[in-house]
Design an enzyme around this catalytic site. Sequence first.
Site, mmCIF file in Angstrom:
data_model
loop_
_atom_site.group_PDB
_atom_site.id
_atom_site.type_symbol
_atom_site.label_atom_id
_atom_site.label_comp_id
_atom_site.label_asym_id
_atom_site.label_seq_id
_atom_site.Cartn_x
_atom_site.Cartn_y
_atom_site.Cartn_z
ATOM 1 N N ARG A 459 0.833 -1.208 0.000
ATOM 2 C CA ARG A 459 0.000 0.000 0.000
ATOM 3 C C ARG A 459 0.858 1.246 0.000
ATOM 4 O O ARG A 459 1.869 1.318 0.702
ATOM 5 C CB ARG A 459 -0.863 0.032 1.282
ATOM 6 C CG ARG A 459 -2.290 -0.347 1.014
ATOM 7 C CD ARG A 459 -3.262 -0.067 2.119
ATOM 8 N NE ARG A 459 -2.787 0.088 3.456
ATOM 9 C CZ ARG A 459 -3.437 0.801 4.389
ATOM 10 N NH1 ARG A 459 -4.545 1.427 4.094
ATOM 11 N NH2 ARG A 459 -2.966 0.883 5.605
ATOM 12 N N SER A 523 7.090 -4.890 7.512
ATOM 13 C CA SER A 523 6.632 -5.841 8.541
ATOM 14 C C SER A 523 7.453 -7.120 8.591
ATOM 15 O O SER A 523 6.905 -8.225 8.553
ATOM 16 C CB SER A 523 5.166 -6.172 8.293
ATOM 17 O OG SER A 523 4.440 -4.995 8.126
ATOM 18 N N ASP A 577 4.926 -3.170 11.321
ATOM 19 C CA ASP A 577 3.461 -2.962 11.299
ATOM 20 C C ASP A 577 2.855 -2.933 12.702
ATOM 21 O O ASP A 577 1.869 -2.241 12.942
ATOM 22 C CB ASP A 577 2.761 -4.027 10.438
ATOM 23 C CG ASP A 577 3.121 -5.455 10.827
ATOM 24 O OD1 ASP A 577 4.026 -5.643 11.652
ATOM 25 O OD2 ASP A 577 2.497 -6.391 10.286
#
Length: 837
Positions: A459, A523, A577
Amino acid sequence: MRLSDDVLLDVMARFRAEMVKGLGRDTNPTATVKMLPSLVRSLPDGSEKGDFLAVDLGGSQFRALEVKVFNDGKQSSQLESKFYPTPKEVIQGSGAELFSYVADCLSDFMESRNLKHKKLPLGFTFSFPCKQTKLEEGVLLSWTKHFKARGVQGTDVASSLRKALQKHKDIDVDVLAMVNDTVGTMMTCGYDDPRCEIGLIIGTGTNACYMEDMRHIDLVEGDEGRMCINTEWGAFGDDGALDDLRTEFDRELDLGSLNPGKQLYKEGLSNTKEILTELNLFPSEDDCIAVQHVCTIVSFRSANLCAAALAAILTRLRENKKLLRLRTTVGIDGGLYKTHPQYPKRLHKVVRRLVPNCDVRFLLSQNGSAKGAAMVTAVAYRLAAQRKQIDAVLAPFLLSLETLRDVKNKMRTELEYGLKRETQDRATVKMLPTYVCGTPDGTENGKYLALDLGGTNFRVLLVKIRSGRRRSVRMYNKIFAIPLEIMQGTGEELFDHIVQCIADFLEYMGIKGARLPLGFTFSFPCRQASIDKGTLVGWTKGFKATDCEGEDVVDMLREAIRRRNEFDLDIVAVVNDTVGTMMTCGYEDPNCEIGLIAGTGSNVCYMEDMKNIEIVEGNEGKMCINTEWGGFGDNGCIDNIRTKYDKEVDEGSLNAGKQRYEKMTSGMYLGEIVRQILIDLTKQGLLFRGQISESLRKRGIFETKFLSQIESDRLALLQVRRILQQLGLDSTCEDSIIVKEVCGAVSRRAAQLCGAGLAAIVEKKRENRGVEHLQITVGVDGTLYKLHPHFSRVLQETVKELAPRCDVTFMLSEDGSGKGAALITAVAKRLHNIGQK
C-alpha cells in the site's frame, strides 16, 4: 370423503404449521404434532460392523433378533429372528410383568442362538410415543394400540428393560439405543439406500419420522448437524384443526375407541361377500359393490391424508437443504401399505402431485423396524468409536490453564533474554529496538507519505494530519499486488517494483514533484541502529527475495529511487506494522502502549523503559520494542505443546525450524494445520469415507479464511458442506461437523497461545510501572483478529485469566499500520525539531 388437491394442499400447509409449533420450545406444549427428538443423529454410512441384538415391542407379536453387520465393501447384513406372542394379560397387566416377559423371551432367543456367552449391544424398538433426552433412554408419554400395562407411563422404559434383564444372570446385554418403529424403518432402509431420510409406518397405526436440522429443534441443546424427529403425526387434528374434514362416521368411530383421536383402518377389500357373510349380513351383488366402493373411498382418503402430511415433510426437507429439487427416499412399513391392493399406488401418485419438485423413491422395509434398532445401535457403536479416535487426535490442541501459565512464564523469560546484552544473541524473542521514543501528542501536522509492505499486497498512502481543535487524519491510498515471482525473486526486482508502485501513486495523486517526508512500514524483523535504518534479520510470510537479509532496507529503497531518477523522497522512519498499529491507536487513546498483529503473521510491540533495554545507550524515557515474538520456541522451549501436525507444517514451510510460535498462532499457517489433521482423520477412515481427494493433497489449499467461514455461528452446516465442495471434498453432514470441530480446536489454541504471550507483556508493563493494578490499551490489527468469529473473544478471555491484575482494553486499528507509519514520521519530525531547538 373425496378430498380435492386444493383441500390436500391446505391440509399440507396446516401440518407444516403444526410441525413448526412442535419444534419450538415455547409452542411445543400446545402442538398436537409432538415432533419428538429421537436422539438418532446419524444414518448408516456403510462402515458399521459387528454383532447386535434387537427386540421389537409394539404390535400383536414380540420379536427378538440377532443382526450381523459386515463391513466387507458390499454393505451386507445377516438377520435371524424369532416371534413370540404378546398375550392380552401381559400387555394389559403390570409394567413389571411386561418387561419381565420381554427379558424371558430374549433369554430364550439367545439360548436358541447359542449367544449367552457373548456380551452384546442391544437396540430396543418401542413403538409408542416417548420423550427422549438420551439415545439409550425413553420416557413413555402414553400407550397406544391396545397396550395398557400399568405403572409404565411417565417412566423410562429402557431402564425397566435393563432391570428385567439384570435378573437373568446368565446373559450380558447392554441396551445402547431405544427407537420408535418409524425410526427403525428409516434406519433399516437407510442401510440399503443412503438417501433414505424419512421413515413411514402405515399399518395398525400410522406415523412418520425424518432427519431435521438441529438448528430448528429448540427442544434439544446444540445446533450442529441433524437429528431424527419422530413426528407422532397420528394426533394431528386433536385440537380441532381438521374438524371441517371429519365426517359423522369419524366422530362415531372416535367416541367408541379406547383412545379417541387415533386413525384406525381395517383391511378386507377382497372376498367382500365372504367377509360380509361372516358378519351375519347376507349381501346382494349390489351390496357387495357398494361396500367395496365405500372401502375404496375410505382407504383412498387415508392415502390422501397421509400423502398431504408426507408432502409437508418433503417440502421442509427441501427447504432445509435450500434445493430447488429434492431427491430422497422414504423407507416404509406397515400391514395396510403392504397388503392393500391399491393403497401404495394411490399414496405415491398423490405425493408426486402435491410436491412436483421432489423426486421420491418409496422403499419397502424388508426386515421391519427391529433391524433398524440394531442399525441405530451399530451407528451408535460406530460414532462412539469414532468419537474416541477424534478426541485422541484433537486432545493435544486442548491446552489446560496450567499449560498456558507455563507458556506465559516461558515467554516472560525469553523477553528478558532479548533485552539483556549478554543473552540477546541467543534469544528467540529478539526484542528489537525501534528508536520510536514517543507516541502522538496531538500537535502533529502536515502531509506525509507512507508505504506499507507486509504481505502479498503493498500500500502507498498520502496522509494529511491536522492539529488543534479540528484535529484529524485524512488518508488517500492505493493497493498494489506483489506477484509471487517478485516476492521470491531478487532484492533489486522487489524494490524496483515498490518504486514503480510509488511512481504510479504520485502520478495518480498529482504530487510527483513534491518532496514529502516518508514513513516505511516494513513488517519483517529488522535490526535498527536509528529510526531511519533497518537491517533485515530474515524474511517471513512467504517472502524469499535474495540479497536482502543483512542489508539496510532504507538504503535499498533509496537506491531503487535513485535508479528510477524520477522523484526524491525524505525517508524519515522505517517501522514495523505492530509499531504502526500501536501509533494509530495511540493517536486516539494515549493509554495505548502495546501493538498486536494477529493476521497473516503474529507479532507484538510495546513501550519499554529505556533502563531495561541494555542493547541501547541511555536510561531516560521509553522506547518501543518490536518483540518479533514469532520466533518464540525456536530453541525448543515449547516443544511439549507442538503436535505432529505442527511439525509437518514447519517441515514443509519455506523457513523450517524458525518462527515456531508464529506457525501455531498466525493466519498463514492455521489452514495448513487443519489440512494435515483432515488428511490424518481421512486416513483413519473418520472423514470423507476414507477417500483423500486430490485437492486435499495440495499444500496451502485450505486457506485460513475457510476457518473463519466454517466457524461462523451464522453458517449452517449446509454452507459448510458447500465450502468443502469448493475444495473438491464431497462431505456428509457428519463430515461437516467434524471439520468444524477441527477448525475450532486449531483456532482456539492459536487464540489461547496469543493470549498467553500477551499476558506476559502486560504483566511486565505492570511490574515496570510498579503498580498493583494496571490499566492499559492494546492496539490490534490483522485479519485473524478482525474476521474470525471467536479468535478475539478467546484471546481476551485468556489474557484476563492469566493476568488478573491487568485491566486490558483492546482497540481495533481502523486504518491499519500505514497511518501509523505517517504518525511515526510526524512524531519523529516533531521530536527532531525539538532537538534542533
